[in-house]
Design a protein around this motif. Sequence first.
Motif, mmCIF file in Angstrom:
data_model
loop_
_atom_site.group_PDB
_atom_site.id
_atom_site.type_symbol
_atom_site.label_atom_id
_atom_site.label_comp_id
_atom_site.label_asym_id
_atom_site.label_seq_id
_atom_site.Cartn_x
_atom_site.Cartn_y
_atom_site.Cartn_z
ATOM 1 N N PRO A 160 0.674 -1.157 -0.022
ATOM 2 C CA PRO A 160 0.082 -0.013 0.022
ATOM 3 C C PRO A 160 0.651 1.310 -0.103
ATOM 4 N N SER A 161 1.945 1.436 0.424
ATOM 5 C CA SER A 161 2.980 2.630 0.521
ATOM 6 C C SER A 161 3.884 2.427 -0.520
ATOM 7 N N ALA A 162 3.865 1.744 -1.762
ATOM 8 C CA ALA A 162 4.713 1.674 -2.645
ATOM 9 C C ALA A 162 4.470 2.808 -3.840
ATOM 10 N N GLY A 163 5.679 3.282 -4.460
ATOM 11 C CA GLY A 163 5.349 3.845 -5.569
ATOM 12 C C GLY A 163 5.889 5.364 -5.462
ATOM 13 N N PRO A 164 5.801 5.919 -6.874
ATOM 14 C CA PRO A 164 6.192 7.338 -6.771
ATOM 15 C C PRO A 164 5.590 8.314 -5.975
ATOM 16 N N THR A 165 6.147 9.504 -5.668
ATOM 17 C CA THR A 165 5.430 10.631 -4.654
ATOM 18 C C THR A 165 5.388 11.934 -5.280
ATOM 19 N N GLU A 166 4.466 12.833 -4.779
ATOM 20 C CA GLU A 166 4.405 14.232 -5.291
ATOM 21 C C GLU A 166 5.419 14.919 -4.493
ATOM 22 N N PRO A 167 6.017 15.996 -4.482
ATOM 23 C CA PRO A 167 7.104 16.638 -4.002
ATOM 24 C C PRO A 167 6.554 16.942 -2.528
ATOM 25 N N PHE A 168 7.671 16.961 -1.860
ATOM 26 C CA PHE A 168 7.441 17.087 -0.385
ATOM 27 C C PHE A 168 7.698 18.354 0.262
ATOM 28 N N LEU B 12 3.159 -1.053 9.541
ATOM 29 C CA LEU B 12 3.596 -1.212 10.644
ATOM 30 C C LEU B 12 4.300 -0.168 11.418
ATOM 31 N N ASP B 13 5.298 0.303 10.647
ATOM 32 C CA ASP B 13 6.123 1.133 11.031
ATOM 33 C C ASP B 13 6.908 2.055 9.931
ATOM 34 N N GLU B 14 7.801 2.781 10.219
ATOM 35 C CA GLU B 14 8.755 3.550 9.184
ATOM 36 C C GLU B 14 9.451 2.667 8.249
ATOM 37 N N GLY B 15 9.923 1.571 8.820
ATOM 38 C CA GLY B 15 10.377 0.720 7.531
ATOM 39 C C GLY B 15 9.580 0.097 6.537
ATOM 40 N N MET B 16 8.371 0.291 6.701
ATOM 41 C CA MET B 16 7.264 -0.009 5.734
ATOM 42 C C MET B 16 6.986 1.052 4.727
ATOM 43 N N ILE B 17 7.765 2.252 4.718
ATOM 44 C CA ILE B 17 7.573 3.076 3.637
ATOM 45 C C ILE B 17 8.343 2.879 2.560
ATOM 46 N N TYR B 18 7.519 2.489 1.594
ATOM 47 C CA TYR B 18 8.224 1.791 0.286
ATOM 48 C C TYR B 18 8.259 2.740 -0.797
ATOM 49 N N PHE B 19 8.426 4.058 -0.595
ATOM 50 C CA PHE B 19 8.537 4.909 -1.520
ATOM 51 C C PHE B 19 9.646 4.647 -2.671
ATOM 52 N N ASP B 20 9.249 5.018 -3.945
ATOM 53 C CA ASP B 20 10.327 4.727 -4.996
ATOM 54 C C ASP B 20 11.871 5.318 -4.358
ATOM 55 N N ALA B 21 11.896 6.592 -3.797
ATOM 56 C CA ALA B 21 12.918 7.059 -2.977
ATOM 57 C C ALA B 21 12.600 7.493 -1.933
ATOM 58 N N ARG B 22 13.343 7.294 -0.708
ATOM 59 C CA ARG B 22 13.039 7.381 0.491
ATOM 60 C C ARG B 22 14.228 7.937 1.402
ATOM 61 N N LEU B 23 14.003 8.441 2.581
ATOM 62 C CA LEU B 23 14.960 8.847 3.425
ATOM 63 C C LEU B 23 15.498 7.616 4.249
ATOM 64 N N SER B 24 16.662 7.063 4.328
ATOM 65 C CA SER B 24 16.714 5.957 5.039
ATOM 66 C C SER B 24 16.751 6.288 6.520
ATOM 67 N N ARG B 25 15.977 5.230 7.190
ATOM 68 C CA ARG B 25 15.647 5.370 8.707
ATOM 69 C C ARG B 25 17.163 5.176 9.764
ATOM 70 N N ASN B 26 17.939 4.273 8.949
ATOM 71 C CA ASN B 26 19.239 3.807 9.607
ATOM 72 C C ASN B 26 20.511 4.787 9.088
ATOM 73 N N TYR B 27 20.352 5.297 8.163
ATOM 74 C CA TYR B 27 21.738 5.974 7.640
ATOM 75 C C TYR B 27 21.443 7.349 7.126
ATOM 76 N N PRO B 28 22.576 8.214 6.890
ATOM 77 C CA PRO B 28 22.359 9.610 6.360
ATOM 78 C C PRO B 28 22.395 9.449 4.802
ATOM 79 N N THR B 29 21.420 8.850 4.404
ATOM 80 C CA THR B 29 21.350 8.618 2.909
ATOM 81 C C THR B 29 20.018 8.684 2.263
#
Length: 362
Positions: A179-187, A207-224
């Motif tokens: 349900p969270s997968a795919g492209p996004t509009e500008p934030f 369940l949590d932030e780890g299931m944000i499956y945007f095509d490109a996302r901010l990593s929750r574990n690394y500065p990437t």
Amino acid sequence: MRTVGVEEELLLVDPETGEPQALSAAVLARAAQDGPDQDVFEKELHNQMLEFATHPQSGMDELRAEIVRCRKEAARLAGDSGCAVASLATSPLAVSPSVGIGRRYQWMADQYGIATREQLVMGCHVHVSVESDEEAVAVVDRMQPWLTVLAAMSANSPFWQGKDTGYSSYRSRVWQRWPSAGPTEPFRSAERYHRRVADMVATGVILDEGMIYFDARLSRNYPTVEIRVSDVCLHADTAVLLATLARGLVETAAREWRAGREPVTHSVSLLRLAAWRAARSGLSEELLHPATMHRMPAETVVRALLEHVEDALADSGDLDRARESCAELQRHGNGARVQRELLERTGSLRGVVTECVRLTQA
């Protein structure tokens, strides 16, 4: 120089029949016996999968060496456990995937039903370092239209449950069931990005932030920034090319942001059409041009991507190599084309898997 890391998900198969094998626990146990140096390997949603993650690298030669090393080490560990590894984004042969143990995976199976049970797909995720969350969001906003070109280049999943799907990347179509997968509009800002993520988690659908499956996302574990559109690539050199272009996209987008240039704001509806076109065609037909969303030959669109990131690639010393790798990929084809050619040559999907086991380490 921005650092780059790559995560690859590999398929565990029987070395003789090519059928997927639910042996990830055995492979990981074998890795644990070898000591902490094997902590690059991780379990995934299904027992027929094995994931590894490289360390951050500044040079593409070093990144390639680590990808090759990890693939060879995965093959050794799998061989010791009675199976083999193949860099295939879907299983060409029919399979009934088994979900791994653990509260998280069982929650997903209960919540999403058949979508979880059938989600045996292997991707390649590229992490590129960023200086701040603000820069990261600016990058995600600006490079969004170009990600479909990476998806087309990586396409490596033409077969599903023993049949040709007609797609170059059927993995990406299966992935869209989340349900969270795919492209996004500008934030537009880090605050808005994090608020959107919090609102999505608060619905309880994920369940949590780890299931944000945007095509490109901010990593929750690394500065990437983590780019998640690609199939796992059949050849290591293609994975390196994706990482090279991903770093170029991030650097180009960051420069545009610092210069005050606004992102190209295609609607999510158009971005989804461009993603579908990339999944269907790969590099064999037309793609939607990221700037105009008009149909153009895939070769033209790949050339446009190279031109878009040319200055960034030149500054990092990657431009000539990227051009040569793109030309090589277009000559010999992505994984989807290679798999179909192997089927024509061998006459069986088992033959396809067997040869892909070899190519995974080539």
